[in-house]
Design a protein around this motif. Structure first.
Motif, PDB file in Angstrom:
ATOM      1  N   HIS A  55       0.827  -1.067  -0.141  1.00 18.99           N
ATOM      2  CA  HIS A  55       0.157  -0.084   0.015  1.00 18.99           C
ATOM      3  C   HIS A  55       0.810   1.135  -0.047  1.00 18.99           C
ATOM      4  N   THR A  56       0.594   2.212  -0.726  1.00 15.90           N
ATOM      5  CA  THR A  56       1.172   3.587  -0.921  1.00 15.90           C
ATOM      6  C   THR A  56       0.482   4.605  -0.416  1.00 15.90           C
ATOM      7  N   PHE A  57       0.728   5.485   0.704  1.00 21.58           N
ATOM      8  CA  PHE A  57      -0.018   6.528   0.920  1.00 21.58           C
ATOM      9  C   PHE A  57       0.933   7.917   1.326  1.00 21.58           C
ATOM     10  N   MET A  58       0.331   8.925   1.380  1.00 20.56           N
ATOM     11  CA  MET A  58       1.021  10.207   1.835  1.00 20.56           C
ATOM     12  C   MET A  58       0.425  10.851   3.038  1.00 20.56           C
ATOM     13  N   PRO A  59       0.967  10.503   4.251  1.00 19.81           N
ATOM     14  CA  PRO A  59      -0.183  10.948   5.385  1.00 19.81           C
ATOM     15  C   PRO A  59      -0.184  12.351   5.657  1.00 19.81           C
ATOM     16  N   HIS A  60       0.572  13.348   4.809  1.00 23.37           N
ATOM     17  CA  HIS A  60       0.438  14.521   4.910  1.00 23.37           C
ATOM     18  C   HIS A  60       0.191  15.438   3.739  1.00 23.37           C
ATOM     19  N   TYR A 134       1.741  -5.636   1.712  1.00 22.58           N
ATOM     20  CA  TYR A 134       0.393  -5.992   1.197  1.00 22.58           C
ATOM     21  C   TYR A 134       0.330  -7.215   0.453  1.00 22.58           C
ATOM     22  N   TYR A 135       0.631  -8.342   1.069  1.00 23.97           N
ATOM     23  CA  TYR A 135       1.068  -9.709   0.441  1.00 23.97           C
ATOM     24  C   TYR A 135      -0.454 -10.744   0.655  1.00 23.97           C
ATOM     25  N   GLU A 136      -1.424 -10.167   1.111  1.00 25.23           N
ATOM     26  CA  GLU A 136      -2.620 -11.103   1.343  1.00 25.23           C
ATOM     27  C   GLU A 136      -3.490 -11.703   0.355  1.00 25.23           C
ATOM     28  N   ARG A 137      -3.193 -11.093  -0.727  1.00 23.35           N
ATOM     29  CA  ARG A 137      -4.108 -11.483  -2.147  1.00 23.35           C
ATOM     30  C   ARG A 137      -3.308 -12.533  -2.734  1.00 23.35           C
ATOM     31  N   PHE A 138      -1.891 -12.965  -2.531  1.00 26.36           N
ATOM     32  CA  PHE A 138      -1.049 -13.400  -3.281  1.00 26.36           C
ATOM     33  C   PHE A 138      -1.286 -15.068  -3.248  1.00 26.36           C
ATOM     34  N   ILE A 202      10.338  -4.465   0.731  1.00 27.78           N
ATOM     35  CA  ILE A 202       8.943  -4.969   0.644  1.00 27.78           C
ATOM     36  C   ILE A 202       8.715  -5.937  -0.607  1.00 27.78           C
ATOM     37  N   ALA A 203       9.241  -5.335  -1.594  1.00 23.46           N
ATOM     38  CA  ALA A 203       8.947  -6.156  -2.937  1.00 23.46           C
ATOM     39  C   ALA A 203       9.837  -7.387  -2.977  1.00 23.46           C
ATOM     40  N   ALA A 204      11.104  -7.465  -2.465  1.00 19.31           N
ATOM     41  CA  ALA A 204      12.042  -8.354  -2.479  1.00 19.31           C
ATOM     42  C   ALA A 204      11.330  -9.504  -1.555  1.00 19.31           C
ATOM     43  N   ASN A 205      10.707  -9.302  -0.750  1.00 21.99           N
ATOM     44  CA  ASN A 205      10.193 -10.280   0.376  1.00 21.99           C
ATOM     45  C   ASN A 205       8.765 -10.610  -0.097  1.00 21.99           C
ATOM     46  N   SER A 206       8.284 -10.335  -1.143  1.00 26.08           N
ATOM     47  CA  SER A 206       6.879 -10.682  -1.624  1.00 26.08           C
ATOM     48  C   SER A 206       6.879 -11.991  -2.249  1.00 26.08           C
TER      49      SER A 206
END
Length: 369
Positions: A55-60, A134-138, A202-206
């Motif tokens: 997931h990507t987000f910008m909190p500010h 966000y690995y849940e869908r894999f 994150i990507a390398a551990n997906s």
């Protein structure tokens, strides 16, 4: 049908082993569902899913979207409000109810960076961007796809330089500002590079089969010097991390590549993805195979606009040029939806492309389709 499953043949190829036929694929979002889909997949055409692993987000940053729609097009305006100012972009979707099926995609008609002050705003956005795995869908999609294909995931969608080219500034604005005001542009490139490195683990551990790092490489927009300075180092940094986890990596190179071919050979990725044969591309696949001896060439077969008859001739000539046919995967399209009649011809030919390819086999295929 092949002795290997579709997945086994594809994994063998991308891991540098011999498959019993040239793997041929299509992304699920570009597949015309129905009768032709069943026919082509029964002939051995694989599928691939492209799943986000974070997931990507910008909190500010406050993000506001609005949509304007007519019978001919849809325009989506997105405004990014930050503590240091705001920028906005407009994306136009052609033929909102049929564009996808005509091979027409959306494009930005207004970029966030329009004036010098906007570079400070997008720099803030780059620094503010955060990521969560966000690995849940894999697991679900791996069960869904079974032996029919593979799953891609991404490190972002563009590396820093191409993000500015394609998403944030556009070609003229980036070139002019980078030349006249490097003190404005370079800090944004540096901020993006630092931030994107947060995505790497994150990507390398997906659980994906293949991890793709952008990038829409094209010599018309990326010079050799820019590639060497802005593309090569960050891509190789990610590839080394992913390889330490035993992962297969790729870079998306769907443009004209001849002027960049030697630098592309210095990339440490396993797969050069979406290489488009001439005349749309300008680097013959045989030359790419000879230059990049330790890489898999994932071909973007972007010739469905020709119609089935001309496609047959072009595809057979392509196969002749790469005899004996190892180290390639041929994708019906990495870019757009494929018309059913053309997909049928593509699958009819590719289903018979057993390895090793020979001229005799290709003459037999030519007579049979």
């Amino acid at each position: 049908m092949s002795g290997m499953t579709i997945r086994e043949g594809l994994l063998a190829t991308i891991h540098g082993k011999e498959a019993d036929r040239i793997p041929f694929q299509i992304r699920t979002s570009y597949l015309p569902h129905g009768e032709v889909e069943r026919e082509c997949r029964n002939k051995g055409m694989g599928i691939n899913y492209a799943l986000q692993c974070m997931h990507t987000f910008m909190p500010h940053v406050r993000v506001i979207t609005s949509t304007t729609m007519t019978t001919k097009r849809r325009e989506i305006k997105t405004t990014f409000e930050t503590p240091v100012g705001k920028v906005s972009q407009i994306r136009r979707e052609a033929k909102p109810f049929g564009g996808r099926f005509n091979g027409i995609g959306g494009h930005l008609i207004e970029y966030p960076v329009k004036k010098l002050e906007d570079w400070e705003v997008v720099k803030f956005m780059a620094e503010d961007t955060q990521y969560e795995p966000y690995y849940e869908r894999f697991d679900y999609f791996k069960r869904l796809i079974g032996e029919e294909g593979v799953i891609f995931t991404f490190v972002g969608y563009h590396s820093p330089y191409t993000k500015l080219l394609i998403e944030w500034a556009g070609v003229p604005r980036l070139y002019i500002d980078h030349y006249r005001h490097p003190e404005k542009v370079e800090p944004v490139l540096e901020a993006l590079a630092r931030n994107q490195e947060k995505q790497f683990p994150i990507a390398a551990n997906s659980p994906a089969d293949i991890i793709k790092y952008g990038d829409h490489i094209d010599e018309g927009f990326i010079s050799p010097s820019a590639f060497e300075k802005y593309i090569l180092p960050i891509h190789n940094k990610f590839a080394r991390m992913a390889h330490s986890k035993g992962k297969i990596t790729a870079i998306h190179c769907d443009g004209r590549l001849n002027a960049l071919k030697h630098l592309i050979g210095e990339l440490e990725h396993d797969i050069i993805h979406a290489v488009t044969p001439p005349p749309v591309g300008n680097l013959p696949i045989k030359e790419a195979l000879d230059l990049w001896e330790n890489k898999i060439i994932w071909i973007n077969y972007e010739y469905h606009f020709m119609g089935p008859k001309a496609l047959k001739k072009h595809l057979l000539n392509l196969l002749r040029s790469i005899i004996p046919g190892y180290r390639v995967v041929i994708d019906a399209s990495t870019e757009r939806w494929v018309p059913p009649a053309c997909l049928r011809m593509f699958a009819n030919i590719m289903s018979k492309a057993t390895l090793p390819l020979t001229e005799r086999k290709l003459r037999r295929i030519e007579r049979s389709v």
